[in-house]
Design an enzyme around this catalytic site. Structure first.
Site, PDB file in Angstrom:
ATOM      1  N   LEU A  33       0.807  -1.223   0.000  1.00 25.21           N
ATOM      2  CA  LEU A  33       0.000   0.000   0.000  1.00 25.21           C
ATOM      3  C   LEU A  33       0.842   1.274   0.000  1.00 25.21           C
ATOM      4  CD1 LEU A  33      -2.821  -1.066   2.483  1.00 25.21           C
ATOM      5  CD2 LEU A  33      -2.715  -1.333  -0.005  1.00 25.21           C
ATOM      6  N   ALA A  35       0.219   5.919  -0.525  1.00 23.52           N
ATOM      7  CA  ALA A  35      -0.728   6.993  -0.192  1.00 23.52           C
ATOM      8  C   ALA A  35      -1.948   7.006  -1.114  1.00 23.52           C
ATOM      9  CB  ALA A  35      -0.011   8.345  -0.241  1.00 23.52           C
ATOM     10  N   HIS A  37      -3.599   4.298  -2.253  1.00 19.54           N
ATOM     11  CA  HIS A  37      -4.546   3.363  -1.630  1.00 19.54           C
ATOM     12  C   HIS A  37      -5.198   3.999  -0.396  1.00 19.54           C
ATOM     13  CE1 HIS A  37      -1.584   0.370  -3.453  1.00 19.54           C
ATOM     14  NE2 HIS A  37      -2.726   0.008  -4.004  1.00 19.54           N
ATOM     15  N   GLN A 148      -8.914   6.301 -10.003  1.00  9.32           N
ATOM     16  CA  GLN A 148      -8.917   6.758 -11.398  1.00  9.32           C
ATOM     17  C   GLN A 148      -7.617   6.337 -12.098  1.00  9.32           C
ATOM     18  OE1 GLN A 148     -11.125   7.992 -13.374  1.00  9.32           O
ATOM     19  NE2 GLN A 148      -9.678   8.359 -15.045  1.00  9.32           N
TER      20      GLN A 148
HETATM   21  P1  AMP Z   1      -3.861  -2.167  -6.708  1.00  4.47           P
HETATM   22  O1  AMP Z   1      -3.467  -2.564  -5.326  1.00  4.47           O
HETATM   23  O2  AMP Z   1      -2.743  -1.645  -7.525  1.00  4.47           O
HETATM   24  O3  AMP Z   1      -4.691  -3.214  -7.397  1.00  4.47           O
HETATM   25  O4  AMP Z   1      -4.824  -0.918  -6.525  1.00  4.47           O
HETATM   26  C1  AMP Z   1      -5.925  -0.964  -5.661  1.00  4.47           C
HETATM   27  C2  AMP Z   1      -6.736   0.281  -5.884  1.00  4.47           C
HETATM   28  O5  AMP Z   1      -5.937   1.427  -5.635  1.00  4.47           O
HETATM   29  C3  AMP Z   1      -7.256   0.407  -7.326  1.00  4.47           C
HETATM   30  O6  AMP Z   1      -8.587   0.905  -7.295  1.00  4.47           O
HETATM   31  C4  AMP Z   1      -6.314   1.414  -7.920  1.00  4.47           C
HETATM   32  O7  AMP Z   1      -6.885   2.155  -8.981  1.00  4.47           O
HETATM   33  C5  AMP Z   1      -6.046   2.310  -6.720  1.00  4.47           C
HETATM   34  N1  AMP Z   1      -4.810   3.082  -6.910  1.00  4.47           N
HETATM   35  C6  AMP Z   1      -3.594   2.592  -7.234  1.00  4.47           C
HETATM   36  N2  AMP Z   1      -2.718   3.604  -7.387  1.00  4.47           N
HETATM   37  C7  AMP Z   1      -3.409   4.751  -7.154  1.00  4.47           C
HETATM   38  C8  AMP Z   1      -3.065   6.134  -7.182  1.00  4.47           C
HETATM   39  N3  AMP Z   1      -1.836   6.569  -7.468  1.00  4.47           N
HETATM   40  N4  AMP Z   1      -4.035   7.037  -6.888  1.00  4.47           N
HETATM   41  C9  AMP Z   1      -5.304   6.622  -6.611  1.00  4.47           C
HETATM   42  N5  AMP Z   1      -5.682   5.335  -6.578  1.00  4.47           N
HETATM   43  C10 AMP Z   1      -4.750   4.408  -6.852  1.00  4.47           C
END
Ligand code: AMP
Length: 282
Positions: A33, A35, A37, A148
């Site tokens: 995780l 910032a 997340h 997004q």
């Molecule tokens: P992941 O753990 O990469 O599958 O991401 C989990 C959630 O966090 C997904 O909805 C991603 O779109 C979101 N997420 C990942 N990176 C970012 C970011 N930089 N800003 C906002 N949300 C993010």
């Protein structure tokens, strides 16, 4: 904050919440995780009485030559970040728990699931739609918050929720970035110092498009050309795709008057990064 590893345990907590009449906010993640997340967790906290975060590196959404084995797994550190961010429950199942032997049902958002990342990563969105659908059934959220950052994923999941009449609201939170513009990603940890510097070209290209669009340019071809010129200034970046599309259908648009999604994916050494920009309706 409770940490549960079984579907039965998660269901029991959900039943308690239902009995108490609590609303549930849900943030699905693969852990490692950052910032970005945590901003999703805070968004869920603002809305819901119970906040559930799942941490599951989903084997089904990785291709055979992708980074499933290498993906960082940092559960303890993640939990230490989640508690102050406002999570009440962490659901961290094993792969066997989520996919018991003999499971053969998949969720496939046809057509949409083949676009953008779905084109570059065959089967990726089938894996995403299947696991998110399972998680929705287990957690039964009132709101599910996504970033997004993964714009194609948002389009695919919106369609899935609509097509399958899922009784929840998808909430989309803005992209969290480093101070120099790099979009936060768990995969940034793979980057060397040089690759991290090279990766800034993604944000530079999107900013150039935003500035050109602000002058009144609405021809997608011109905007795309502008981004390509900036991307060409960083020869180490190997472009996967750069597309200007309708954010709901992910189909290419010729005009951006009605708003558009500018989406980019590129390789920096062995690491593939994505970023995007939503152009407003003019
Ligand atoms: P992941 O753990 O990469 O599958 O991401 C989990 C959630 O966090 C997904 O909805 C991603 O779109 C979101 N997420 C990942 N990176 C970012 C970011 N930089 N800003 C906002 N949300 C993010």
């Amino acid at each position: 904050m409770k940490v549960v590893h079984t579907v039965t345990g998660m269901r029991a907590l959900r039943h308690d919440a239902t009995a108490q009449g609590l609303t549930v906010g849900f943030v699905p993640t693969m852990g490692a995780l950052h910032a970005g997340h945590l901003s999703l967790v805070r968004e869920a906290r603002r809305r819901a009485q119970l906040v559930v975060v799942s941490i599951f590196v989903n084997p089904l959404q990785f291709g055979p030559n992708e980074d499933y084995g290498q993906y960082p797994r940092t559960l303890e550190k993640d939990c230490a970040l989640l508690e102050p961010a406002g999570a009440d429950v962490v659901f961290a199942p094993s792969s066997e728990e989520m996919y018991p032997k003999g499971a053969t049902t998949i969720v496939d958002v046809e057509d949409l699931g083949m676009k953008l990342d779905g084109g570059s990563r065959p089967g990726h969105f089938r894996g995403v739609a299947t696991v998110v659908s399972k998680l929705f059934h287990i957690v039964q959220p009132t709101w599910a918050v996504f970033g997004q950052k993964d714009a194609a994923q948002v389009a695919v999941l919106r369609r899935m929720v609509h097509d399958l009449n899922m009784d929840l609201e998808l909430v989309v939170a803005p992209i969290a970035r480093e101070s120099d513009g790099l979009a936060l990603s768990s995969r940034n940890a793979y980057l060397s110092v040089a690759e991290r510097r090279q990766a800034l070209v993604l944000h530079r290209a999107l900013m150039a498009v935003e500035q050109l669009a602000a002058t009144g340019e609405t021809r997608a071809g011109q905007l795309r050309q502008c981004a390509l010129q900036v991307l060409a200034t960083e020869p180490a970046a190997k472009l996967d795709y750069l597309e200007i599309v309708d954010p709901d259908t992910l189909d290419a648009v010729a005009e951006t008057l009605h708003g558009a999604l500018v989406a980019v994916a590129a390789w920096f050494g062995p690491t593939r990064l994505i970023d995007n920009l939503l152009l407003p309706v003019r």
